[in-house]
Design an enzyme around this catalytic site. Structure first.
Site, short mmCIF file in Angstrom:
data_model
loop_
_atom_site.label_atom_id
_atom_site.label_comp_id
_atom_site.label_asym_id
_atom_site.label_seq_id
_atom_site.Cartn_x
_atom_site.Cartn_y
_atom_site.Cartn_z
N GLY A 163 2.46 3.58 7.67
CA GLY A 163 3.63 2.76 7.98
C GLY A 163 3.37 1.26 7.83
O GLY A 163 2.22 0.82 7.74
N THR A 164 4.49 0.50 7.81
CA THR A 164 4.38 -0.95 7.57
C THR A 164 3.65 -1.66 8.71
O THR A 164 2.90 -2.62 8.48
CB THR A 164 5.79 -1.56 7.41
OG1 THR A 164 6.63 -1.10 8.48
CG2 THR A 164 6.42 -1.15 6.09
N ALA A 179 7.30 -8.25 -64.38
CA ALA A 179 7.92 -7.27 -63.49
C ALA A 179 7.38 -5.88 -63.78
O ALA A 179 7.05 -5.54 -64.90
CB ALA A 179 9.44 -7.30 -63.66
N ARG A 231 1.97 -2.59 -67.68
CA ARG A 231 2.96 -1.52 -67.59
C ARG A 231 3.09 -0.89 -68.97
O ARG A 231 2.72 -1.51 -69.97
CB ARG A 231 4.31 -2.07 -67.12
CG ARG A 231 4.91 -3.08 -68.08
CD ARG A 231 6.30 -3.55 -67.66
NE ARG A 231 6.80 -4.49 -68.65
CZ ARG A 231 7.26 -5.71 -68.38
NH1 ARG A 231 7.24 -6.16 -67.13
NH2 ARG A 231 7.70 -6.48 -69.34
N ARG A 250 9.49 7.59 -3.82
CA ARG A 250 10.86 7.68 -4.33
C ARG A 250 10.96 7.26 -5.79
O ARG A 250 11.95 7.52 -6.47
CB ARG A 250 11.79 6.81 -3.46
CG ARG A 250 12.07 7.40 -2.10
CD ARG A 250 12.67 6.40 -1.13
NE ARG A 250 11.66 5.54 -0.53
CZ ARG A 250 11.93 4.59 0.38
NH1 ARG A 250 13.15 4.39 0.78
NH2 ARG A 250 10.96 3.86 0.88
N ALA A 292 0.80 -1.23 0.00
CA ALA A 292 0.00 0.00 0.00
C ALA A 292 0.83 1.27 0.00
O ALA A 292 0.29 2.37 -0.05
CB ALA A 292 -0.92 0.00 1.20
C1 UD1 Z 1 11.30 -1.18 5.06
C2 UD1 Z 1 11.68 -1.48 6.51
C3 UD1 Z 1 13.21 -1.50 6.62
C4 UD1 Z 1 13.78 -2.52 5.67
C5 UD1 Z 1 13.27 -2.29 4.24
C6 UD1 Z 1 13.65 -3.48 3.37
C7 UD1 Z 1 9.98 -0.59 8.01
C8 UD1 Z 1 9.60 0.53 8.93
N1 UD1 Z 1 11.14 -0.46 7.38
O1 UD1 Z 1 11.78 0.13 4.76
O2 UD1 Z 1 13.60 -1.83 7.95
O3 UD1 Z 1 15.19 -2.48 5.72
O4 UD1 Z 1 11.85 -2.17 4.20
O5 UD1 Z 1 13.36 -3.25 2.01
O6 UD1 Z 1 9.22 -1.54 7.90
N2 UD1 Z 1 3.79 -0.18 2.82
C9 UD1 Z 1 2.42 -0.27 3.07
N3 UD1 Z 1 1.84 0.69 3.83
C10 UD1 Z 1 2.53 1.71 4.40
C11 UD1 Z 1 3.92 1.78 4.15
C12 UD1 Z 1 4.52 0.82 3.37
O7 UD1 Z 1 1.75 -1.17 2.57
O8 UD1 Z 1 1.92 2.53 5.09
C13 UD1 Z 1 4.42 -1.20 1.96
C14 UD1 Z 1 5.08 -0.63 0.71
O9 UD1 Z 1 4.19 -0.68 -0.38
C15 UD1 Z 1 6.27 -1.52 0.49
C16 UD1 Z 1 6.59 -2.06 1.87
O10 UD1 Z 1 5.45 -1.82 2.69
O11 UD1 Z 1 5.94 -2.60 -0.35
C17 UD1 Z 1 7.83 -1.39 2.47
O12 UD1 Z 1 7.59 -0.01 2.59
P1 UD1 Z 1 8.72 1.07 2.27
O13 UD1 Z 1 8.16 2.41 2.51
O14 UD1 Z 1 9.33 0.80 0.95
O15 UD1 Z 1 9.76 0.73 3.45
P2 UD1 Z 1 11.33 0.98 3.44
O16 UD1 Z 1 11.61 2.41 3.75
O17 UD1 Z 1 11.95 0.42 2.23
CA CA Z 2 11.15 -0.45 0.38
#
Ligand code: UD1
Ligand code: CA
Length: 471
Positions: free
Chosen positions: A81-82, A422, A439, A17, A12
Site C-alpha cells: 500500500g501507499t 539511361a 546496355r 490494471r 512501487a
Molecule cells: C491512490 C489513492 C487514492 C487517490 C488516487 C489518485 C491510496 C490508498 N489511494 O489510489 O485515494 O484518489 O491514488 O490517483 O493512497 N504504490 C507503491 N507501493 C504500493 C502501492 C502503490 O509505491 O504498495 C504507488 C504506485 O506505483 C502508484 C501510487 O503509489 O504510483 C498510487 O498507487 P495506486 O495503486 O495506483 O493507488 P490508487 O488506487 O490509484
Molecule cells: Ca493510481
C-alpha cells in the site's frame, strides 16, 4: 536546515490494471516514461532530497530514469500500500523536513499547480479536485463545518460517500516533523488490506493537527493513470498542452489535435506543421521549416527553410537549409543532405551524403553513397550496395549526371562531371567528364508480325506459328 523540502515519489505499485508486460510507470507519455515526467517536475522544486520508492525488480527503472546522483532509491519489497511505501522511505528522511508526496502514475502535474500546496501552512495539505465522474478515486469526507474528516477509498466507501465529487489526487504536503508520528500509526484494516497513506488525514485530525485542502481546477492534470484507457487520455491532454505552448511560442500548428510530438524537440521561428504529423525527438527544426501532412520524423535535424512534403518518413537524417523532401520520400539513418538538396517521390536514402544542390527527384534507392554537389540522379537509379554479404560504397563526384534507370553496382566511383546513359548497369568506375553507357544496343526488325488470338484455343500464338494440335 530549516524549511527544507524532501519529495517522496511512489513508484512501487504493481500496476495490475495496466495488463501490460512493461511496468505501468515506464509506460511512455509523449515518448518519455511516466515516472520520468514526475521526476523532472520534482526537480523543478529544488528539494533537498528525492526519494523514489520502487519495487524490488526495478532494474528497468534504473536504466530508464536519469539519476544525477539526486535520487534516493528505496526498495519496497512487498507492495502493501501507499502508506507502507512511504514508511520504507521514512528512515532516510530528515525528521524536520516538510515532505511532498508525489505519485508516479500522476504524470501531468505541473509545478505551478503544486506551488499553493507547498505554500500551505497546514500540517497536512491535500491536493483535491472535483470530478464529474469520481469513480476509482479516494473521496474527501467532510463534516457539517466543511472540515476534512478523512479520505475514503472507493472500495471502502458506501453509496453516500461514493456520491462525493471531491477526490484525493494522492498528492500531499506534510509539514515539518509531522510525518513520522502519523506513519507509525497506519493500519491495514480495510477492504484491500493495505496500509493506506490516505489514513494520515484522519490520524492528523484526531491529533488536532491543521488539515487543509488545496483544490485545483484542472482535472486532467491530476488524473491518475491506472490503465491504457487513462494513459490514452493523459497522452491527449499532454499533447494538447504541449501544442498550445508551441503555438504561443510561434510554431504554427494547423490542428493541435492532430499532431503528436514526443521526446525533446526544438523549433525555430515560423515553423508550420500540417495535420497528422508525428515527431519523435531528439529533433531540431530551423526557422521557416514546413512539415506537410502525414509526415513522420524521428531523431532528425532540419535546417532553415526546408520543406518536408506530405507522407514522408525521416529517421536519423540531417538536412541543411532550403532542402525539399518528398512527397512519399524515406530518409533513413545516416542520411546527410547539404543545403538545397531535393529528394522527390518514392526515393529512399540511407547512409548517404549529398552535396549542395544535388537532386534525386523520382523513384530511387541511394544507399551507402557519397554524392557530391549539383549531381542529378535520374529516375529509377538504384545503388546496388549489397552483395549478399557486404555493403559497398558508391561515389558520385560533383556534377555527375546519372541517366534514368541506372544500376550502380558498388563499389563504384563516377568521376566529376561524368554522364551515365539511361538504362545502364554500371559495374566499373567512370573517369571524370566521360560518358559511361552499359546496355544492349537497340536492334530493329522490320515488318514484325504481332501475335494474334488463336481461334480454337485460349492464349496468344504468333500469326506465323503452326497451329497447335492436341495437348
Ligand atoms: C491512490 C489513492 C487514492 C487517490 C488516487 C489518485 C491510496 C490508498 N489511494 O489510489 O485515494 O484518489 O491514488 O490517483 O493512497 N504504490 C507503491 N507501493 C504500493 C502501492 C502503490 O509505491 O504498495 C504507488 C504506485 O506505483 C502508484 C501510487 O503509489 O504510483 C498510487 O498507487 P495506486 O495503486 O495506483 O493507488 P490508487 O488506487 O490509484
Ligand atoms: Ca493510481
Amino acid at each position: 536546515m530549516k524549511n527544507s523540502l524532501e519529495i517522496c515519489i511512489l513508484a512501487a505499485g504493481k500496476g495490475t490494471r495496466m495488463k501490460t508486460a512493461t511496468p505501468k510507470i515506464l509506460q511512455p507519455l509523449a515518448g518519455t516514461p511516466m515516472l520520468a515526467h514526475v521526476v523532472s517536475t520534482a526537480r523543478t522544486l529544488n528539494p533537498t532530497k528525492i526519494h523514489l520508492v520502487v519495487s524490488p525488480d526495478h532494474e528497468a527503472l534504473k536504466s530508464a530514469i536519469e539519476d544525477n546522483g539526486d535520487l534516493n532509491w528505496v526498495v519496497q519489497s512487498e507492495q502493501l500500500g501507499t502508506g507502507h511505501a512511504v514508511q520504507q522511505a521514512a528512515p532516510d528522511m530528515d525528521p524536520d523536513a516538510s515532505i511532498l508526496i508525489l505519485l508516479a502514475d500522476v504524470p501531468l502535474l505541473r509545478q505551478e499547480t503544486l506551488q499553493p500546496l507547498l505554500e500551505s501552512p497546514a500540517d497536512v495539505a491535500v491536493l483535491t479536485v472535483d470530478l464529474v465522474d469520481p469513480t476509482g478515486y479516494g473521496r474527501i469526507q467532510r463534516n457539517d463545518e466543511n472540515q476534512v474528516l478523512r479520505i475514503v477509498e472507493e472500495k471502502d466507501a458506501d453509496a453516500e460517500t461514493r456520491a462525493i465529487s471531491e477526490i484525493n489526487t494522492g498528492i500531499f504536503k506534510i509539514g515539518e516533523g509531522q510525518l513520522p508520528g502519523l506513519l507509525s500509526r497506519l493500519s491495514n484494516d480495510n477492504q484491500q488490506q493495505e496500509y493506506y497513506l490516505t489514513d494520515i488525514v484522519e490520524l492528523a485530525g484526531s491529533d488536532g493537527l491543521h488539515i487543509a485542502t488545496v483544490k485545483t481546477l484542472s482535472a486532467a492534470e491530476v488524473s491518475g493513470v491506472n490503465d491504457l484507457v487513462q494513459l490514452a487520455s493523459a497522452e491527449r491532454a499532454f499533447q494538447r498542452r504541449q501544442a498550445e505552448e508551441l503555438m504561443k511560442a510561434g510554431v504554427r500548428i494547423l490542428d493541435p489535435n492532430r499532431v503528436d510530438i514526443r521526446g525533446s524537440v526544438t523549433f525555430g521561428q515560423d515553423v508550420v506543421i500540417d495535420v497528422n504529423v508525428v515527431i519523435e525527438g531528439p529533433c531540431a527544426f530551423g526557422n521557416g521549416v514546413v512539415i506537410e501532412s502525414g509526415v513522420v520524423i524521428q531523431s532528425s535535424r532540419v535546417g532553415d527553410s526546408s520543406r518536408i512534403k506530405a507522407q514522408s518518413n525521416l529517421e536519423g537524417a540531417q538536412l541543411g537549409e532550403h532542402c525539399q523532401v518528398g512527397p512519399f520520400a524515406r530518409l533513413r539513418p545516416g542520411t546527410a543532405l547539404a543545403d538545397g538538396v531535393a529528394i522527390g517521390n518514392f526515393v529512399e536514402v540511407k547512409q548517404t551524403t549529398m552535396g549542395s544542390g544535388s537532386k534525386a527527384s523520382h523513384l530511387s534507392y541511394l544507399g551507402d553513397a557519397a554524392i557530391g554537389e549539383r549531381v542529378n540522379v535520374g529516375a529509377g537509379t538504384i545503388t546496388c550496395n549489397y552483395d549478399g554479404v557486404n555493403k559497398w560504397q558508391t561515389v558520385l563526384e560533383d556534377e555527375v549526371f546519372v541517366g534514368s534507370n541506372t544500376a550502380l553496382v558498388a563499389p563504384v566511383t563516377v568521376g566529376a562531371g561524368a554522364t551515365i546513359g539511361a538504362g545502364s548497369t554500371i559495374t566499373g568506375s567512370i573517369a571524370p567528364a566521360a560518358l559511361g553507357v552499359a546496355r544492349g544496343r537497340q536492334r530493329n526488325i522490320d515488318d514484325w508480325p504481332r501475335p494474334e488470338k488463336a481461334s480454337d484455343a485460349p492464349g496468344l500464338v504468333k500469326k506465323s506459328a503452326p497451329k497447335q494440335t492436341g495437348v
